[in-house]
Motif scaffolding. Structure first.
Motif, PDB file in Angstrom:
ATOM      1  N   SER A  57     -32.605 -29.924  45.085  1.00  0.00           N
ATOM      2  CA  SER A  57     -32.588 -30.753  43.876  1.00  0.00           C
ATOM      3  C   SER A  57     -31.778 -32.031  44.064  1.00  0.00           C
ATOM      4  O   SER A  57     -31.941 -32.980  43.318  1.00  0.00           O
ATOM      5  N   GLN A  58     -30.933 -32.062  45.072  1.00  0.00           N
ATOM      6  CA  GLN A  58     -30.115 -33.238  45.363  1.00  0.00           C
ATOM      7  C   GLN A  58     -30.634 -34.012  46.588  1.00  0.00           C
ATOM      8  O   GLN A  58     -29.957 -34.891  47.093  1.00  0.00           O
ATOM      9  N   GLY A  59     -31.808 -33.591  47.092  1.00  0.00           N
ATOM     10  CA  GLY A  59     -32.398 -34.290  48.225  1.00  0.00           C
ATOM     11  C   GLY A  59     -32.118 -33.663  49.573  1.00  0.00           C
ATOM     12  O   GLY A  59     -32.412 -34.252  50.606  1.00  0.00           O
ATOM     13  N   GLY A  60     -31.563 -32.467  49.594  1.00  0.00           N
ATOM     14  CA  GLY A  60     -31.254 -31.798  50.856  1.00  0.00           C
ATOM     15  C   GLY A  60     -32.276 -30.736  51.202  1.00  0.00           C
ATOM     16  O   GLY A  60     -33.379 -30.695  50.666  1.00  0.00           O
ATOM     17  N   TRP A  61     -31.899 -29.807  52.068  1.00  0.00           N
ATOM     18  CA  TRP A  61     -32.804 -28.756  52.528  1.00  0.00           C
ATOM     19  C   TRP A  61     -32.481 -27.382  51.953  1.00  0.00           C
ATOM     20  O   TRP A  61     -33.325 -26.474  51.998  1.00  0.00           O
ATOM     21  N   PHE A  62     -31.260 -27.181  51.430  1.00  0.00           N
ATOM     22  CA  PHE A  62     -30.826 -25.851  50.981  1.00  0.00           C
ATOM     23  C   PHE A  62     -31.578 -25.474  49.709  1.00  0.00           C
ATOM     24  O   PHE A  62     -31.715 -26.290  48.803  1.00  0.00           O
ATOM     25  N   PRO A  63     -32.064 -24.217  49.580  1.00  0.00           N
ATOM     26  CA  PRO A  63     -32.967 -23.872  48.480  1.00  0.00           C
ATOM     27  C   PRO A  63     -32.341 -23.790  47.094  1.00  0.00           C
ATOM     28  O   PRO A  63     -33.065 -23.792  46.103  1.00  0.00           O
ATOM     29  N   PHE A  64     -31.039 -23.672  46.967  1.00  0.00           N
ATOM     30  CA  PHE A  64     -30.433 -23.583  45.642  1.00  0.00           C
ATOM     31  C   PHE A  64     -29.090 -24.290  45.623  1.00  0.00           C
ATOM     32  O   PHE A  64     -28.522 -24.601  46.658  1.00  0.00           O
ATOM     33  N   GLU A  65     -28.589 -24.513  44.403  1.00  0.00           N
ATOM     34  CA  GLU A  65     -27.309 -25.196  44.224  1.00  0.00           C
ATOM     35  C   GLU A  65     -26.165 -24.194  44.212  1.00  0.00           C
ATOM     36  O   GLU A  65     -26.293 -23.110  43.649  1.00  0.00           O
ATOM     37  N   ILE A  66     -25.064 -24.583  44.821  1.00  0.00           N
ATOM     38  CA  ILE A  66     -23.854 -23.778  44.791  1.00  0.00           C
ATOM     39  C   ILE A  66     -22.791 -24.595  44.072  1.00  0.00           C
ATOM     40  O   ILE A  66     -22.450 -25.697  44.508  1.00  0.00           O
ATOM     41  N   THR A  67     -22.285 -24.043  42.976  1.00  0.00           N
ATOM     42  CA  THR A  67     -21.242 -24.747  42.238  1.00  0.00           C
ATOM     43  C   THR A  67     -19.876 -24.195  42.633  1.00  0.00           C
ATOM     44  O   THR A  67     -19.769 -23.127  43.236  1.00  0.00           O
ATOM     45  N   LEU A  68     -18.848 -24.929  42.286  1.00  0.00           N
ATOM     46  CA  LEU A  68     -17.495 -24.457  42.590  1.00  0.00           C
ATOM     47  C   LEU A  68     -17.137 -23.213  41.780  1.00  0.00           C
ATOM     48  O   LEU A  68     -16.341 -22.390  42.229  1.00  0.00           O
ATOM     49  N   ARG A  69     -17.750 -23.029  40.616  1.00  0.00           N
ATOM     50  CA  ARG A  69     -17.531 -21.805  39.829  1.00  0.00           C
ATOM     51  C   ARG A  69     -18.058 -20.589  40.599  1.00  0.00           C
ATOM     52  O   ARG A  69     -17.461 -19.531  40.601  1.00  0.00           O
TER      53      ARG A  69
END
Length: 147
Positions: A84-96
């Motif tokens: 979603s941010q233009g990279g390759w990783f399939p999901f977002e990881i938040t600091l929480r």
């Protein structure tokens, strides 16, 4: 931060004291009712610290002092950028997510330590098996088979 450090140190020190006491007491020792109540209270307090206070204080430090919030994405210094941010990783990881994962690791470490201590407490009266003694002659010398 101070509450997290103090609660962690207190948990480790109390656990260490129980281990030292467990090494000194014989398995045949009959506790009085009062001693059993005191020691059960100490063990309850250790569990209260380990499973209640320490993880809570970690989450408090992570969210309030270090700003591990749900709206800040972690991309591992550009290595794990989400799609979603233009990279390759399939999901977002938040600091929480990172802080909650560390809290889960704290629980797992305490659970592993608790199981190890239970096993040590149950085996406290057993002695190491000795190697079979070598037969000796009438004069006290070991009999060794030649050949």
């Amino acid at each position: 931060m101070a509450a997290f450090v103090i609660s962690t140190i207190l948990t480790v020190l109390l656990t260490w004291a129980v281990v030292i006491y467990g090494r000194r007491i014989s398995p045949d020792y009959k506790m009085t009712w009062g001693e059993a109540m005191i020691f059960s209270t100490v063990v309850f307090f250790i569990h209260f610290l380990a499973y209640g206070i320490v993880p809570h204080q970690w989450l408090t430090v992570a969210e309030n002092e270090w700003s591990f919030r749900a709206d800040i994405l972690w991309d591992a210094w550009g290595l794990l950028t989400a799609k979603s941010q233009g990279g390759w990783f399939p999901f977002e990881i938040t600091l929480r997510v990172i802080s909650d994962s560390i809290a889960a690791v704290i629980y797992i470490i305490f659970l592993g330590a608790q199981i190890a201590l239970w096993m040590q407490w149950q085996k406290r009266g057993e002695k190491a098996k000795k190697a079979p003694a070598v037969a000796s002659s009438t004069y006290g010398r070991p009999l060794v088979k030649r050949g």
